[in-house]
Design a protein around this motif. Structure first.
Motif, PDB file in Angstrom:
ATOM      1  N   VAL A   1       0.851  -1.188   0.000  1.00 30.56           N
ATOM      2  CA  VAL A   1       0.000   0.000   0.000  1.00 30.56           C
ATOM      3  C   VAL A   1       0.891   1.245   0.000  1.00 30.56           C
ATOM      4  CG1 VAL A   1      -1.666   1.340   1.375  1.00 30.56           C
ATOM      5  CG2 VAL A   1      -1.858  -1.161   1.265  1.00 30.56           C
ATOM      6  N   TRP A   2       0.542   2.196  -0.834  1.00 33.06           N
ATOM      7  CA  TRP A   2       1.149   3.531  -0.822  1.00 33.06           C
ATOM      8  C   TRP A   2       0.006   4.539  -0.903  1.00 33.06           C
ATOM      9  CZ3 TRP A   2       6.716   3.844  -2.201  1.00 33.06           C
ATOM     10  CH2 TRP A   2       7.255   2.651  -2.701  1.00 33.06           C
ATOM     11  N   ILE A   3       0.259   5.701  -0.371  1.00 36.46           N
ATOM     12  CA  ILE A   3      -0.676   6.812  -0.552  1.00 36.46           C
ATOM     13  C   ILE A   3       0.129   7.972  -1.125  1.00 36.46           C
ATOM     14  CG2 ILE A   3      -2.196   8.485   0.597  1.00 36.46           C
ATOM     15  CD1 ILE A   3      -3.406   5.786   0.882  1.00 36.46           C
ATOM     16  N   THR A   4      -0.398   8.589  -2.183  1.00 37.66           N
ATOM     17  CA  THR A   4       0.247   9.790  -2.727  1.00 37.66           C
ATOM     18  C   THR A   4      -0.797  10.898  -2.781  1.00 37.66           C
ATOM     19  OG1 THR A   4      -0.324   9.113  -4.984  1.00 37.66           O
ATOM     20  CG2 THR A   4       1.861   8.506  -4.188  1.00 37.66           C
ATOM     21  N   PRO A   5      -0.327  12.146  -2.752  1.00 42.31           N
ATOM     22  CA  PRO A   5      -1.279  13.218  -3.046  1.00 42.31           C
ATOM     23  C   PRO A   5      -1.623  13.146  -4.527  1.00 42.31           C
ATOM     24  CG  PRO A   5       0.928  14.116  -2.755  1.00 42.31           C
ATOM     25  CD  PRO A   5       1.028  12.656  -2.490  1.00 42.31           C
ATOM     26  N   TYR A   6      -2.848  13.473  -4.863  1.00 42.46           N
ATOM     27  CA  TYR A   6      -3.259  13.438  -6.269  1.00 42.46           C
ATOM     28  C   TYR A   6      -2.357  14.327  -7.102  1.00 42.46           C
ATOM     29  CZ  TYR A   6      -5.770  14.318 -10.547  1.00 42.46           C
ATOM     30  OH  TYR A   6      -6.096  14.437 -11.876  1.00 42.46           O
ATOM     31  N   ASN A   7      -1.918  13.780  -8.209  1.00 43.10           N
ATOM     32  CA  ASN A   7      -1.088  14.526  -9.141  1.00 43.10           C
ATOM     33  C   ASN A   7      -1.417  13.968 -10.517  1.00 43.10           C
ATOM     34  OD1 ASN A   7       1.028  15.228 -10.880  1.00 43.10           O
ATOM     35  ND2 ASN A   7       2.503  15.348  -9.194  1.00 43.10           N
ATOM     36  N   LYS A   8      -1.909  14.811 -11.365  1.00 41.88           N
ATOM     37  CA  LYS A   8      -2.408  14.358 -12.665  1.00 41.88           C
ATOM     38  C   LYS A   8      -1.363  13.543 -13.427  1.00 41.88           C
ATOM     39  CE  LYS A   8      -4.181  15.997 -17.058  1.00 41.88           C
ATOM     40  NZ  LYS A   8      -4.505  17.145 -17.919  1.00 41.88           N
ATOM     41  N   SER A   9      -0.093  13.867 -13.211  1.00 42.06           N
ATOM     42  CA  SER A   9       0.946  13.187 -14.001  1.00 42.06           C
ATOM     43  C   SER A   9       1.337  11.830 -13.417  1.00 42.06           C
ATOM     44  CB  SER A   9       2.179  14.082 -14.124  1.00 42.06           C
ATOM     45  OG  SER A   9       2.875  14.094 -12.889  1.00 42.06           O
ATOM     46  N   GLU A  10       0.903  11.527 -12.205  1.00 40.90           N
ATOM     47  CA  GLU A  10       1.309  10.270 -11.578  1.00 40.90           C
ATOM     48  C   GLU A  10       0.240   9.197 -11.774  1.00 40.90           C
ATOM     49  OE1 GLU A  10       2.402  11.302  -7.547  1.00 40.90           O
ATOM     50  OE2 GLU A  10       4.055  12.571  -8.223  1.00 40.90           O
ATOM     51  N   LYS A  11       0.237   8.646 -12.968  1.00 44.72           N
ATOM     52  CA  LYS A  11      -0.789   7.664 -13.318  1.00 44.72           C
ATOM     53  C   LYS A  11      -0.237   6.251 -13.388  1.00 44.72           C
ATOM     54  CE  LYS A  11      -3.718   8.764 -16.579  1.00 44.72           C
ATOM     55  NZ  LYS A  11      -4.428   9.303 -17.768  1.00 44.72           N
ATOM     56  N   TRP A  12       1.010   6.128 -13.821  1.00 42.23           N
ATOM     57  CA  TRP A  12       1.558   4.802 -14.116  1.00 42.23           C
ATOM     58  C   TRP A  12       2.648   4.489 -13.102  1.00 42.23           C
ATOM     59  CZ3 TRP A  12      -2.103   3.307 -17.077  1.00 42.23           C
ATOM     60  CH2 TRP A  12      -2.697   4.194 -17.964  1.00 42.23           C
ATOM     61  N   ALA A  13       2.383   3.463 -12.290  1.00 40.84           N
ATOM     62  CA  ALA A  13       3.221   3.196 -11.110  1.00 40.84           C
ATOM     63  C   ALA A  13       4.693   2.990 -11.468  1.00 40.84           C
ATOM     64  CB  ALA A  13       2.676   1.980 -10.360  1.00 40.84           C
ATOM     65  N   GLY A  14       4.955   2.522 -12.689  1.00 41.27           N
ATOM     66  CA  GLY A  14       6.348   2.300 -13.088  1.00 41.27           C
ATOM     67  C   GLY A  14       6.889   3.420 -13.965  1.00 41.27           C
ATOM     68  N   GLY A  15       6.047   4.416 -14.236  1.00 39.75           N
ATOM     69  CA  GLY A  15       6.477   5.530 -15.083  1.00 39.75           C
ATOM     70  C   GLY A  15       5.773   5.510 -16.418  1.00 39.75           C
ATOM     71  N   LEU A  16       5.775   6.679 -17.061  1.00 44.26           N
ATOM     72  CA  LEU A  16       5.067   6.798 -18.344  1.00 44.26           C
ATOM     73  C   LEU A  16       5.766   5.991 -19.442  1.00 44.26           C
ATOM     74  CD1 LEU A  16       2.873   8.159 -20.070  1.00 44.26           C
ATOM     75  CD2 LEU A  16       4.354  10.168 -20.275  1.00 44.26           C
ATOM     76  N   TYR A  17       7.121   5.939 -19.371  1.00 39.52           N
ATOM     77  CA  TYR A  17       7.870   5.226 -20.408  1.00 39.52           C
ATOM     78  C   TYR A  17       8.477   3.969 -19.785  1.00 39.52           C
ATOM     79  CZ  TYR A  17       7.034   9.490 -22.961  1.00 39.52           C
ATOM     80  OH  TYR A  17       6.411  10.539 -23.584  1.00 39.52           O
ATOM     81  N   MET A  18       7.729   2.920 -19.870  1.00 41.31           N
ATOM     82  CA  MET A  18       8.072   1.711 -19.118  1.00 41.31           C
ATOM     83  C   MET A  18       9.086   0.846 -19.843  1.00 41.31           C
ATOM     84  SD  MET A  18       6.977   0.608 -16.111  1.00 41.31           S
ATOM     85  CE  MET A  18       8.456  -0.218 -15.576  1.00 41.31           C
TER      86      MET A  18
END
Lengths: 674, 674
Positions: free
Chosen positions: A575-592
């Motif tokens: 479990v992780w909690i992050t503040p909402y950030n539109k760019s943080e969608k893909w847990a491994g990064g946008l360019y996987m």
């Protein structure tokens, strides 16, 4: 008595899969792009590259998610004349060996921005480039020689593409590895690997740049690998009698565009080339407050990490990130009525952009059905009151939204199940076909070394591996400002002999202040994990909340410093909690693809941002360690897992207390047409 | 086209609950006692006590389980003239304040043995003595005064019985505590506790021997506590549309006496006053070997430990052992067609002996139904082969056997689900009504101390508690000599840079030699837990086995030295393995009421017996920590859990590879009679 005609209508509704193409004039701002919008995006992007538009490849085209505050503000004034947030597409292209991030505004038909991405990693692979790459070996003389050396027929060789990962290399090029299989006598190519050959294809050049034929192993026999019914020989069995779902009152849900309303739930479904199914704006009607209350702003599978556990030359790199590399939307398969989904299901199509930017349709990408599995929603029998016997039982009906993604060999069944009691259950089913390794062994008694898996058939090792599915769950529990509470269950010692008891447990709650407070390895400490709204209490004074009920545990076993684990560091905590950030969608990064772990959830969270009374996102990983067994050969019986989001003091009382049991109708006057 | 008449018959079969009373001439040796056998036992026992037969109370009457070797030997020669093992009853009576253990031989109509039990603890409570005890306060002047003092109407007071536990007392008497509730304006007595009164009843004397009225607390209001549909006021909702299960080919199972045959499964169901449902001799047909292979000799819930977490005077003792104190069979409730079980269910009755030894029938004690929840048994979509698209999907149908036990306030739904793939899933659903404490608080802001629970309504604390369900699973994996293997998943470091990878995990198996090797707290070490037959291998050389897939974890939090935990020490480990021993059936001991923990699984296992290649029993505990929430008021939405027993190299390959998809029939020509 209802008329025959009415019921005929009813049956047509049940048995004909309904392709519910959105055909109303205005979109929901979260609707995925329509075919015509895909065409517009393609034209706009190509138009901005005059002369080289034939070189542009569309690696990803999807809705550019509207800003959350703008969307919420628009939603909160449904009758106002406020315009919805601008409708935009997010596009990733490759052009001249460069990755472009483009935002296209569909209302102004213009490009808002076009940036070259110069960081590590590469975008989603397209189907077209994978197909092209996988065909290269078949005309590549060294490969033809390898096939000849193995005394195989080239015409029965099928090749497939595999991402290469990252293992500390300083320079990367956009490459894939190709593995080939033998289909002589079987459609189950995965069970006939041609072991020992390494083929590297450069995708920008679309040529083979490396080739090794390092060892040979027997290609496992075709015998016994077929899974198609038409290829099976008697005896058949076991025999299963069908159970058809019949709904006397018809389906209980209504679909308006991509909005689904059922029982007390209201939510939006969307399709994305990378995530597959996205559930948004899930709200539940509160009978007491007479209003819908939001539970989930947006939820979807964010990444799926599948590392194999064979460190040898031909296998070490198999550490796949299926969403970021292959795309769960791209891998979504058309669901088969009466098989993938029950007879009372309705279906919805999906669209993604092909490599040329044109829309590609996936028919029956999702199905939606009311599930009555014979479970009990609540019940009580009371016999303590003299002269009375009370028996109150409410059978459970729930609503399931399903998709299946087949990533090469494996099939993943993803269910979102909405319960009238307020629970959302997320189900995961693993089925399909194992990745196996060709070996010389035909009996375990011959094996004297670690073979990294189980002997499943002659010459066939099912290689040990994991599946970690990481969900992005942007809960908005009755509003977007939420906190994460660890309600720890702590043993207390009774002091001073004030009770004959020596101990009990009690709840000691901690509210997570920053991200590090909410990084949780489950199983270490008993606790209820609750997302609460610290600004809203029940009339009695309890904070309204939803709690996470995890499924069975499987944490990563790779070393923290191992490259795949650096890239998959988002699995370090359950479990992780992050503040909402539109760019943080893909847990491994946008360019996987070939990522280096510099854009993962684990990296974002190092900033240790404040998360108390903020718009927060819950990330939960459900894991499976898979030691293959013979039952998984030649096709795997589904292995299931899941977890639950359950209201906890969200309602003033049981929200299904006043649900009437569904009506049942006898259907005695039926004849069949079979 | 099938005829109308045929289908009329079919429908009658579906919709009429079938009470399947065994009426064939010879029993299966594991069948529970018939009504006439109960009468015989009663007559024989009473006949052996001339003059005092009216003082004998029957605390337990059940089948004396045949010796396993004798039964297996008889079963292995079905066509021989060998007689089945002798049919005997095991009886526990109370007579002149003594507990008798009596074995009655039904073939010779004689008493084989009659021993006085002089150890700690007392047998199951009878319904009759609980009813008698709970009525005593209503004519007891000090209690009447207490009620008057509280300004309550005696006519609306209902009392109920609670076991007292054991807290280190040297001397015990057979006593119960009585708590009383107020039913003025509600049938939900549990929500209106009359707090502060302690009443102790001596069951041998059937008199009140202790009485304290220590404190008063407001009796929570009736408002909002009703759960009966007839008492609800509008608005109703949410509305659920029914889904009826229709089986075009009829039900796929056959019931012969208490033997059930379905798909590839064959098993026996039995009823016991203490355990409720018992599954025996579960075997699965192996299509390749063309024979039935045994998986489970006998499985049942052995104990259910429910400790509450309030150490104060009126609550500390609430540490119930529902099976050993109250009897899950005695608490089995008649299942309601179309509500507790779906429309395609059939029902089976149960019988137990009343306090006078005469049989008491529980109608619809079990239901059996084919469940098609819309799940997928296995599937694969293949698009890698040029020019071919393969889509093979097998929907899942499983068979569920269900019982519900209502122990006072709580309702437990126990499911055994048999899957054609060889899995057995055990499901547990918790619903019913909480035990609450009356307090002065009406808002959390008033609470400044630990109240040991959650404020659920005005003056109502839902007290924290646990549920630990311990299953006795006598697995016989392809024969009775089995071993327990911990297949540990261990991280290995790649040495000497022989691979770009730095780590992987591999399987390091340990076979448990003695009981202590198999005492497992889950979550500490990743492992697959497998019961194997060390004498049987697949053709490839893997040991045939079944593995345990646990559900979510909840381990006990009481101190080891606390009295309830000493009595419930069998929950200390999630998994235990013991060698089969006919006398080790009840995890907390045969005499649970006021037990002192000297006959638990934890004590038996201190002998640390050999368990390798022996007939072994797997004990698994599924636990729930329950912090009540407002949604649980006034009746709890079901909270579900469960675990799976899954074949692991038991079959040579996927056992449902050659299952044909069930047929579906359109039923267009129907009219309803509603």
């Amino acid at each position: 008595m209802a008329s025959l005609v009415q019921h005929l209508g009813l049956f047509l509704l049940f048995f004909v899969p309904l392709p519910l193409v959105s055909c109303h004039s205005h979109h929901h701002p979260l609707d995925f792009l329509t075919p015509s919008e895909f065409h517009q995006v393609q034209a706009i992007v190509n138009g901005s590259n005059p002369g080289s538009s034939h070189n542009v490849t569309f690696q990803y085209v999807g809705l550019d998610e509207p800003d959350k505050p703008a969307l919420l503000s628009w939603l909160s004034n449904p009758n106002s004349t406020t315009l919805p947030p601008p409708r935009r597409a997010f596009v990733i292209t490759r052009l001249h060996s460069q990755t472009h991030e483009i935002i296209v505004d569909l209302s102004t038909q213009s490009i808002v921005s076009d940036k070259v991405y110069s960081g590590h990693g590469y975008p989603l692979l397209t189907s077209e480039e994978q197909t092209a790459a996988s065909e290269l070996p078949l005309t590549y003389p060294p490969f033809i020689a390898s096939i000849r050396k193995r005394k195989l027929k080239l015409s029965d060789v099928v090749c497939s593409t595999f991402t290469v990962g990252w293992f500390g290399e300083e320079k990367s090029r956009r490459v894939l590895k190709i593995l080939c299989f033998y289909t002589d006598g079987t459609a189950n190519l995965y069970m006939r690997p041609i072991e020992g050959v390494t083929i590297v294809v450069d995708l920008d050049e679309m040529t083979i740049t490396e080739y090794y034929d390092r060892l040979t192993a027997p290609v496992p026999e075709a015998e016994g690998t077929e899974y198609r019914l038409s290829k099976q020989k008697p005896p058949f069995g076991p025999r299963l009698n069908g159970v058809s779902a019949m709904q006397p009152d018809g389906p209980g849900f209504k679909i308006d565009g991509h909005n689904i309303r059922w029982a007390n739930w209201d939510f939006h479904v969307s399709f994305d080339a990378r995530a597959g199914l996205i559930i948004s704006l899930a709200s539940i009607y509160d009978l007491q407050k007479r209003t819908f209350r939001r539970v989930l702003y947006r939820g979807y599978l964010s990444e799926l990490f599948v590392p194999y556990m064979d460190p040898t030359e031909e296998w070490y790199y198999k550490t796949f990130f299926d969403l970021g590399e292959f795309g769960f939307g791209l891998c979504t398969v058309p669901l088969q009525p009466l098989a993938d989904c029950p007879s009372n299901a309705v279906f919805m199509d999906g669209y993604y952009a092909g490599q040329d930017g044109k829309p590609v349709k996936i028919s029956n990408a999702f199905c939606i059905f009311e599930q009555q599995a014979g479970r009990i929603m609540w019940r009580h029998t009371e016999i303590e009151i003299p002269g009375e016997e009370i028996r109150e039982v409410r059978p459970e009906v729930s609503l399931v939204v399903r998709m299946v993604a087949t990533v090469g060999n494996y099939d993943y069944v993803l269910d979102w199940e909405f319960k009238p009691s307020g629970s959302i259950k997320l189900g995961v089913g693993l089925t399909g076909i194992l990745e196996v390794k060709g070996v010389s062994y035909t009996h375990t008694s011959q094996i004297k070394e670690d073979v990294y898996g189980t002997l499943l058939a002659h010459n066939t090792i099912g290689v040990n591996h994991d599946h970690f599915l990481t969900y992005h769950l942007d809960l908005d529990v009755d509003g977007d400002a939420n906190s994460f509470v660890k309600a720890n269950l702590e043993t207390k010692r009774v002091k001073d002999n004030i009770s004959p008891r020596k101990s009990y447990w009690t709840v000691v709650s901690e509210t997570a202040k920053t991200e590090s407070d909410a990084q949780i390895q489950l199983g270490l400490k008993p606790a209820e994990l609750i997302v609460v709204n610290p600004n809203k209490k029940t009339k009695l004074g309890n904070y309204v909340g939803y709690r996470l009920i995890p499924g069975s545990l499987s944490s990563p076993l790779l070393s923290d410093d191992d490259y795949p684990q650096i890239r998959g560091a988002f699995t370090k905590y359950d479990v992780w909690i992050t503040p909402y950030n539109k760019s943080e969608k893909w847990a491994g990064g946008l360019y996987m693809d070939q990522s280096r772990g510099d854009d993962t959830l684990a990296v974002w969270s190092q900033r240790n941002r404040e998360i108390e009374n903020k718009d927060i996102v819950l990330w939960y990983t459900i894991g499976f360690h898979h030691v293959p067994c013979q039952e998984d050969f030649p096709v795997m019986p589904t292995l299931s897992g899941g977890f639950e989001l359950r209201p906890t003091n969200f309602f003033e009382r049981n929200p299904v207390l006043k649900t009437k049991p569904p009506t049942y109708v006898h259907w005695p006057n039926c004849t069949t047409k079979s």
